[in-house]
Structure formats: C-alpha cells, structure tokens
Write a protein that holds these residues in place. Structure first.
Motif, PDB file in Angstrom:
ATOM      1  N   LEU A  38      43.839   8.593  38.907  1.00 49.22           N
ATOM      2  CA  LEU A  38      43.363   8.892  37.380  1.00 49.22           C
ATOM      3  C   LEU A  38      44.095   8.368  36.235  1.00 49.22           C
ATOM      4  O   LEU A  38      45.524   8.405  36.513  1.00 49.22           O
ATOM      5  CB  LEU A  38      43.549  10.518  37.340  1.00 49.22           C
ATOM      6  CG  LEU A  38      42.424  11.332  38.304  1.00 49.22           C
ATOM      7  CD1 LEU A  38      42.834  12.928  37.909  1.00 49.22           C
ATOM      8  CD2 LEU A  38      40.919  11.183  37.603  1.00 49.22           C
ATOM      9  N   PRO A  39      43.520   7.568  35.384  1.00 50.27           N
ATOM     10  CA  PRO A  39      44.415   7.072  34.315  1.00 50.27           C
ATOM     11  C   PRO A  39      45.206   8.109  33.604  1.00 50.27           C
ATOM     12  O   PRO A  39      45.038   9.198  33.489  1.00 50.27           O
ATOM     13  CB  PRO A  39      43.342   6.493  33.440  1.00 50.27           C
ATOM     14  CG  PRO A  39      41.899   6.586  34.029  1.00 50.27           C
ATOM     15  CD  PRO A  39      42.146   7.457  35.108  1.00 50.27           C
ATOM     16  N   ALA A  40      46.361   7.445  32.893  1.00 50.01           N
ATOM     17  CA  ALA A  40      47.306   8.593  32.471  1.00 50.01           C
ATOM     18  C   ALA A  40      47.550   8.347  30.840  1.00 50.01           C
ATOM     19  O   ALA A  40      47.848   9.220  29.982  1.00 50.01           O
ATOM     20  CB  ALA A  40      48.598   8.286  32.663  1.00 50.01           C
ATOM     21  N   HIS A  41      46.771   7.067  30.150  1.00 52.98           N
ATOM     22  CA  HIS A  41      47.013   7.046  28.874  1.00 52.98           C
ATOM     23  C   HIS A  41      45.787   6.819  28.247  1.00 52.98           C
ATOM     24  O   HIS A  41      44.644   6.134  28.794  1.00 52.98           O
ATOM     25  CB  HIS A  41      47.736   5.692  28.553  1.00 52.98           C
ATOM     26  CG  HIS A  41      49.142   5.682  29.305  1.00 52.98           C
ATOM     27  ND1 HIS A  41      49.470   5.331  30.453  1.00 52.98           N
ATOM     28  CD2 HIS A  41      50.289   6.061  28.858  1.00 52.98           C
ATOM     29  CE1 HIS A  41      50.602   5.417  30.749  1.00 52.98           C
ATOM     30  NE2 HIS A  41      51.261   6.210  29.756  1.00 52.98           N
ATOM     31  N   ARG A  42      45.441   7.428  27.120  1.00 60.25           N
ATOM     32  CA  ARG A  42      44.212   7.221  26.392  1.00 60.25           C
ATOM     33  C   ARG A  42      44.332   6.784  24.682  1.00 60.25           C
ATOM     34  O   ARG A  42      45.481   6.923  24.293  1.00 60.25           O
ATOM     35  CB  ARG A  42      43.486   8.716  26.047  1.00 60.25           C
ATOM     36  CG  ARG A  42      42.108   8.663  26.138  1.00 60.25           C
ATOM     37  CD  ARG A  42      41.630   9.959  26.080  1.00 60.25           C
ATOM     38  NE  ARG A  42      41.558  10.862  25.082  1.00 60.25           N
ATOM     39  CZ  ARG A  42      40.880  11.951  24.689  1.00 60.25           C
ATOM     40  NH1 ARG A  42      39.834  12.326  25.582  1.00 60.25           N
ATOM     41  NH2 ARG A  42      40.936  12.499  23.612  1.00 60.25           N
ATOM     42  N   SER A  43      43.540   6.059  24.288  1.00 60.10           N
ATOM     43  CA  SER A  43      43.455   5.130  23.020  1.00 60.10           C
ATOM     44  C   SER A  43      43.786   6.048  22.077  1.00 60.10           C
ATOM     45  O   SER A  43      44.358   5.563  21.110  1.00 60.10           O
ATOM     46  CB  SER A  43      42.278   4.376  23.029  1.00 60.10           C
ATOM     47  OG  SER A  43      41.209   5.250  22.752  1.00 60.10           O
ATOM     48  N   ASP A  44      43.515   7.494  22.091  1.00 62.05           N
ATOM     49  CA  ASP A  44      44.030   8.123  20.832  1.00 62.05           C
ATOM     50  C   ASP A  44      45.214   9.008  20.965  1.00 62.05           C
ATOM     51  O   ASP A  44      45.727   9.860  20.071  1.00 62.05           O
ATOM     52  CB  ASP A  44      42.622   9.181  20.364  1.00 62.05           C
ATOM     53  CG  ASP A  44      42.426  10.190  21.787  1.00 62.05           C
ATOM     54  OD1 ASP A  44      43.002   9.912  22.644  1.00 62.05           O
ATOM     55  OD2 ASP A  44      41.664  11.373  21.415  1.00 62.05           O
ATOM     56  N   GLY A  45      45.891   8.487  22.081  1.00 59.60           N
ATOM     57  CA  GLY A  45      46.952   9.173  22.250  1.00 59.60           C
ATOM     58  C   GLY A  45      47.171  10.638  22.839  1.00 59.60           C
ATOM     59  O   GLY A  45      48.205  11.225  23.123  1.00 59.60           O
ATOM     60  N   LEU A  74      42.377   3.447  15.731  1.00 55.99           N
ATOM     61  CA  LEU A  74      43.139   4.676  16.011  1.00 55.99           C
ATOM     62  C   LEU A  74      44.501   4.092  16.154  1.00 55.99           C
ATOM     63  O   LEU A  74      44.693   3.522  17.493  1.00 55.99           O
ATOM     64  CB  LEU A  74      42.596   5.478  17.091  1.00 55.99           C
ATOM     65  CG  LEU A  74      41.270   6.361  16.655  1.00 55.99           C
ATOM     66  CD1 LEU A  74      40.655   6.992  17.779  1.00 55.99           C
ATOM     67  CD2 LEU A  74      41.488   7.136  15.475  1.00 55.99           C
ATOM     68  N   CYS A  75      45.475   4.100  15.603  1.00 56.86           N
ATOM     69  CA  CYS A  75      46.929   3.427  15.984  1.00 56.86           C
ATOM     70  C   CYS A  75      47.701   4.276  16.577  1.00 56.86           C
ATOM     71  O   CYS A  75      48.745   3.864  17.285  1.00 56.86           O
ATOM     72  CB  CYS A  75      47.534   2.997  14.590  1.00 56.86           C
ATOM     73  SG  CYS A  75      46.481   1.866  13.355  1.00 56.86           S
ATOM     74  N   LYS A  76      47.376   5.596  16.485  1.00 54.22           N
ATOM     75  CA  LYS A  76      48.230   6.235  17.295  1.00 54.22           C
ATOM     76  C   LYS A  76      48.611   6.230  19.041  1.00 54.22           C
ATOM     77  O   LYS A  76      47.614   6.261  19.533  1.00 54.22           O
ATOM     78  CB  LYS A  76      47.717   7.871  17.363  1.00 54.22           C
ATOM     79  CG  LYS A  76      48.819   9.014  18.063  1.00 54.22           C
ATOM     80  CD  LYS A  76      48.414  10.423  17.819  1.00 54.22           C
ATOM     81  CE  LYS A  76      49.228  11.464  18.534  1.00 54.22           C
ATOM     82  NZ  LYS A  76      48.901  12.678  18.255  1.00 54.22           N
ATOM     83  N   GLY A  77      49.492   5.568  19.387  1.00 52.57           N
ATOM     84  CA  GLY A  77      49.913   5.252  20.811  1.00 52.57           C
ATOM     85  C   GLY A  77      48.963   3.969  21.062  1.00 52.57           C
ATOM     86  O   GLY A  77      48.920   3.701  22.532  1.00 52.57           O
ATOM     87  N   ALA A  78      48.219   3.309  20.480  1.00 49.41           N
ATOM     88  CA  ALA A  78      47.302   2.281  20.746  1.00 49.41           C
ATOM     89  C   ALA A  78      47.937   1.108  21.174  1.00 49.41           C
ATOM     90  O   ALA A  78      48.796   0.589  20.439  1.00 49.41           O
ATOM     91  CB  ALA A  78      46.004   2.048  19.996  1.00 49.41           C
ATOM     92  N   ALA A  79      47.443   0.249  22.059  1.00 47.62           N
ATOM     93  CA  ALA A  79      48.152  -0.933  22.528  1.00 47.62           C
ATOM     94  C   ALA A  79      47.506  -2.239  21.364  1.00 47.62           C
ATOM     95  O   ALA A  79      46.534  -2.038  21.121  1.00 47.62           O
ATOM     96  CB  ALA A  79      48.018  -1.325  23.861  1.00 47.62           C
ATOM     97  N   THR A  80      48.645  -2.954  21.017  1.00 52.85           N
ATOM     98  CA  THR A  80      47.962  -4.007  20.322  1.00 52.85           C
ATOM     99  C   THR A  80      47.432  -5.127  21.009  1.00 52.85           C
ATOM    100  O   THR A  80      47.471  -5.062  22.227  1.00 52.85           O
ATOM    101  CB  THR A  80      49.147  -4.698  19.528  1.00 52.85           C
ATOM    102  OG1 THR A  80      50.045  -5.319  20.466  1.00 52.85           O
ATOM    103  CG2 THR A  80      50.050  -3.499  18.760  1.00 52.85           C
ATOM    104  N   THR A  81      46.530  -5.789  20.479  1.00 49.27           N
ATOM    105  CA  THR A  81      45.768  -7.068  21.020  1.00 49.27           C
ATOM    106  C   THR A  81      46.858  -8.034  21.658  1.00 49.27           C
ATOM    107  O   THR A  81      46.899  -8.401  22.899  1.00 49.27           O
ATOM    108  CB  THR A  81      45.006  -7.937  20.098  1.00 49.27           C
ATOM    109  OG1 THR A  81      44.009  -6.772  19.410  1.00 49.27           O
ATOM    110  CG2 THR A  81      44.300  -8.966  20.752  1.00 49.27           C
ATOM    111  N   ALA A  82      48.090  -8.043  21.239  1.00 48.12           N
ATOM    112  CA  ALA A  82      49.141  -8.950  21.800  1.00 48.12           C
ATOM    113  C   ALA A  82      49.396  -8.386  23.024  1.00 48.12           C
ATOM    114  O   ALA A  82      49.679  -9.168  24.065  1.00 48.12           O
ATOM    115  CB  ALA A  82      50.205  -9.369  20.886  1.00 48.12           C
ATOM    116  N   VAL A  83      49.741  -7.105  23.114  1.00 49.41           N
ATOM    117  CA  VAL A  83      50.228  -6.279  24.168  1.00 49.41           C
ATOM    118  C   VAL A  83      49.187  -6.625  25.382  1.00 49.41           C
ATOM    119  O   VAL A  83      49.595  -6.985  26.552  1.00 49.41           O
ATOM    120  CB  VAL A  83      50.486  -4.984  24.124  1.00 49.41           C
ATOM    121  CG1 VAL A  83      50.903  -4.397  25.429  1.00 49.41           C
ATOM    122  CG2 VAL A  83      51.844  -4.863  23.002  1.00 49.41           C
TER     123      VAL A  83
END
Length: 590
Positions: A273-280, A9-18
């Motif tokens: 509480l976390p703010a970011h989710r892997s699916d955006g 899921l690329c939407k808003g997902a962090a890359t491995t490098a990040v």
C-alpha cells in the motif's frame, strides 16, 4: 492531486524536478543497453519534451488526490527527502501486482488491441495509473468478481482545497448527494463514469468499484481523441487528461517505466500500500457511501458549558452556528444553452463531417459562461461516432462560453441521427442537433483497359469489364453500383438479346444489382457471354449518385479487326443492320 483550474496542492507535494530526477535515477540504475525507444524514459529523465495542454473535459478524476510514492531505485542508500514523492526502497515486492487486478489490466489491453488497435495501449499504463490512483485497489482488496471489498472514495470535491464539483449522480456511486467524489480503483468521478463506464467482466453492469469495469473504462478513456499511445505527445496528453498535473504525469510515467521492466502476480490482498498522498493526508480507509460525514467545512464545535459553582460568571450562550455558504460555480449561473452557429451537418458514409457542433452556455441575461462542462451525446440508429470511437464526449466551454464537440465520423449506416448537448451537473434544457449520413457516391467512372470487348456468336468474351470509381479525385470505395445491358442510349431498359451474364444456376441475366466497389475503388464484373445475335451492344454501369459509364460490346463472326462504323447493330426484330448512330463509344457522365 493538483487542484483544478490551475491550482496546485503544495502541501507535501513533490516538485516536478524531484519527480523527474527520481525517474532519471531509476532509468540510469537499470541494466545497460536501454535504447531511446521508450518515450516515458526520455520524457521523465531528460524533461526535454514540453507537456502538452490537457484536454478541456475536466479530467477523469476531477484532479482528486493521488499517491505519490515512486518506484524503488536500485541504490543501496536512496537520498531521504521530507517531500511527497520520495523514492521508497521497498525492493522487488513493488513489482508484484495482485492477481485479479493484473488480470483486469491485461484483459482491458486485449480488448482495446482488438477494438482500437491504433491506440497501442499497454496494460502497464493501466497498472501505473492504478498504482497511483488506488495502490492497485488497496493491494488487491477485491472479491472473486473483481469488486472492491469496501468502496474506494476520494475526498468530497467541495472546493475546499480541491476542485469544486457539485453532485451529478444523486449519490449513486459515491453516496454523496452534495458533492462528487472520485470512485473505485481507477478513481473516476461520477460525471465522467456516466459516459466512460464499461462492463469489463460481462455481468451486464458498469460498476466503477469493479476493477474489470474500471480498467476497461480507463483504457477507452485513454484511447479517445484518436490518440496513439506509442507516440510521446499522445501518451502525455492521455495521462494529463486523467489528472492535469505535471507531478502526476511524472509519477505515472515512472511506474510505467518500472512495470515495463518486469512484474509478477501476487495473491489478492497481499499487495503493498502506498504511504504518501499528494494532499499530504495520511493513508486512511475511505468511508462507505452510507457513512455520514463526520464534519463539514465551516461548522465550529459548540463551546463547552462552564462548571457550576466555579465562581466565574456564567458563559454567554453560544451563538447559533452560521451555516456555511456554498460557493457558486460557473455551472450554477447557466440558464440555458444556445447553438453557436453550427452549420449543416452532412457527411458521406465512412467520411468525417467537415463541420463541428458548437454550443454556448449563457446566463439568464444571455451572457456567456466559461468553464462549464458540456456533454455531447449521439443517439439514434447510427454507427456514427466522435473522433476516437466514442458516442459521448464532454468538453468545457472556452472564454466565449462555447464548447466545440469533437469531430463527428460517419459510419456505414445512412440516414439521420441526433446529437444532444447538455450541461453536466445542472438541469437545463439541452440543444438537439440533427446530422445526416448519405450513401457513398462516385463522380467519375473509367475503364481500367482500352482493349476492345469482342466475342463471336455463342461464345464468351475474353476480357472482363473492369472499372475504377473516384470521388473528387480520390478513390471511391464501397460505392453501390448496377450493371445493365441496355437497348440503346435513349432506351435504357434491359435488352433481351445479345450479351449476358450468368446467374449461379448458369441462366442468362442482363442486370446485376447490389454491386460494390472494393477498397481501391475497383469493380470487376463477372464474365460475359454472347447468344447468336450479332452487332454492337451497350453495357451501362451506374453508381450511387447517378454517375454512369457506357461500354461497347461487339459480337461478330469475324472479330479480328472490328470496324465500329461498319459493324451491324441489332434491330428490334433481332436481325442485324448497319447503324453507325447506334454505336456510341464508351463514355462517363455524372
């Protein structure tokens, strides 16, 4: 979370490098003196170790979405980034873990330390996964027993941007009778919870919404397959089995490193509480299981009717909505299961089975079906397990439609037991396999000393009989044995004259049963005593499997220089006579 079958899921997902760079910065910002002993730091900061292939059991969470927030960096101005996974400078508060949740992690670690000491599970790993999966049960929103105040549910795994996993629990855990959803603070999908679930708080139930149950289940899940989490490769394999994503691995490792540097307890309900989710998707409370779905994929809203008298022609009546087509999964095509040439399943107690169970999923036309999850379940009066100590294992079929069960390990209980293969998420007839555990045996018995065993009439033997048992050249431990003073090589009944052992009351006994070799394959018999009968006598030791060893015992008035050929042998009447043929040397046979 990354979607299953290789889709990310690329939407808003962090890359491995990040993610890797963030953890590298975190490690570099800590106090000096850090060593290479921390495999998490080496893997994320250096990114030098390749990520091993994830296991083929479908993952604990079904690769559902997860929180991508990273631990704070000890930097005054962390670089902003629009991508998910941006380090958020929230200060030391992020090190706080709600009290009940923290207690659940530590209790799970303690139980695994006792039950599976070779796993070396740190509670900080459970905390890292709990942070990424549910934000520590939404900041510790649990009751006094550790059950979440409201259910924590992932999205429906309907194939629409996520993995496609149709309902396997009839809505028991997730309230969804169409598709599965990840459930609870550790986000287990129902089909995984069905075998991995544990009762962590001793209330007699296995509830994925209870943090004690979920933490213990997660610990056992991470400790299966014989993994040693102190080893980098095994640690990575275990985390990837939870969610098959490089970004997920990096995120969990970053929190593992952070929690290892120090944490503290905070009141339940006060955790961040976390703010970011892997699916955006923005952070929103999960609906209760009873809540109806507000919308379904493919359903379009009906057009609003035109206003009367508006001068424009009346709109055409809307066409009835076309019901969405449910995508077909490989599981849907399975008609039956077939044994994949599994050999006879037999193993000695305490040993591994040399053959593995293979099951093939096939269509009605007998064509193989890949990517189908097969569940193997051990049943019967047995303590046999799969590798890792579990009685249930789930494996996906390969390109040839075959799922190989993990290796079986025999326990100490002998006899037959059953292993059943079934399809996860589909009702088709299973395949039963019979496995047999046989008793431990030895194929060789030898004395550990060649010192003659001699005694004067009415005295006691100076040396005890000590033998070693082996099987195929290896130590034969825990092998049952019997020692009997016999009449002759041809008459192996118990002798009523000559040397004897003593029972607990000091009375003579000439047969010892229920003996067993120790961990080194050694068997040391109790002291032997002699009555007034002189001669050469025979002690026969027999092990399970029929291997025997016959040992000579000499009773004579003068035992300084015994001569076997001239020593008297007891006659049936008790008197002594010369009988060289009745004086066999020690021997072993099988």
């Amino acid at each position: 979370m990354a979607a299953q079958f290789g889709r990310r899921l690329c939407k808003g997902a962090a890359t491995t490098a990040v993610a890797a760079a963030a953890v590298a910065a975190l490690s570099a910002s800590q106090a000096p003196g850090a060593t290479g002993e921390d495999h998490a730091r080496r893997a994320t900061a250096g990114a030098s170790a390749p990520v091993p292939d994830a296991p083929s059991d479908g993952n604990a969470t079904g690769n559902s979405p997860y929180y991508t927030d990273l631990p704070p960096l000890n930097s005054p101005n962390p670089s902003p980034s629009p991508t998910v996974g941006t380090p958020v400078a929230q200060g030391d508060a992020e090190a706080g873990i709600p009290a009940t949740v923290l207690d659940a992690y530590k209790k799970a670690e303690a139980e695994l330390r006792s039950g599976k000491p070779g796993c070396n599970l740190p509670w900080q790993l459970l905390a890292a996964i709990g942070k990424v999966e549910s934000g520590q049960a939404r900041g510790g929103a649990v009751d006094a027993d550790g059950t979440t105040i409201t259910p924590i549910l992932g999205p429906a795994l309907d194939g629409n941007g996520f993995a496609l996993i149709k309902d396997t629990d009839h809505g028991q855990y997730d309230g969804n009778t169409e598709y599965d959803q990840a459930v609870g603070p550790m986000q287990f999908i129902p089909s995984t919870w069905a075998w991995a679930g544990r009762d962590g708080n001793g209330d007699g139930k296995k509830d994925p919404n209870n943090v004690y149950d979920a933490a213990l289940a997660a610990g056992h899940y991470l400790c299966r397959d014989g993994w040693d989490l102190s080893r980098e490769d095994d640690l990575h394999s275990a985390i990837l089995s939870y969610n098959n994503s490089q970004d997920y691995l990096n995120t969990v490792l970053s929190w593992l490193e952070y929690y290892r540097k120090g944490t503290h307890s905070v009141p339940d309900g006060s955790g961040g509480l976390p703010a970011h989710r892997s699916d955006g998707t923005p952070r929103t409370p999960s609906p209760k299981p009873s809540d109806p779905q507000k919308s379904k994929p493919g359903k379009k809203p009906s057009p609003k009717p035109g206003k009367p008298g508006g001068g424009s022609p009346s709109p055409k009546p809307p066409k009835p909505p076309v019901p969405p087509t449910t995508p077909q999964t490989p599981t849907d095509t399975v008609d039956h299961l077939q044994d994949a040439d599994t050999a006879t399943l037999t193993a000695m107690a305490g040993h591994d089975f040399t053959e593995q169970i293979g099951t093939r999923a096939e269509t009605k036309a007998d064509k193989s079906v890949a990517k189908v999850r097969i569940r193997f379940t051990i049943s019967g009066d047995t303590d046999a397990t799969f590798t890792g100590g579990e009685s249930v294992a789930t494996v996906a079929t390969d390109a040839k439609g075959v799922a190989l069960a993990p290796a079986l390990q025999a326990g100490e209980k002998t006899g037959d037991f059953k292993v059943t293969a079934t399809v996860v998420g589909r009702k088709v007839h299973g395949v039963d396999y019979t496995a047999t555990v046989t008793e431990r045996v030895a194929d060789t018995l030898t004395r550990t000393s060649d010192t003659p065993l001699t005694c004067t009439p009415g005295g006691e033997f100076a040396d005890q009989v000590k033998v070693k048992a082996t099987y195929k050249g290896a130590v034969a431990d825990k092998v049952a044995a019997t020692a009997t003073l016999i009449k002759s090589p041809l008459d192996t009944t118990e002798n009523d004259k000559g040397p004897y052992f003593k029972d607990k009351d000091g009375k003579p006994v000439r047969t010892l049963a229920d003996l067993r070799t120790d961990a080194k394959g050694l068997l040391t018999l109790p002291k032997l005593y002699a009555d007034d009968t002189t001669g050469i006598f025979l002690l026969r030791i027999t092990t399970a499997g029929g291997t025997t060893l016959t040992v000579e015992l000499t009773v004579a008035a003068d035992v300084t220089s015994p001569s076997p050929s001239a020593s008297p042998s007891p006659s049936p009447s008790g008197s002594s006579s010369s009988s060289p043929s009745s004086s066999p040397s020690s021997s072993s046979s099988s």
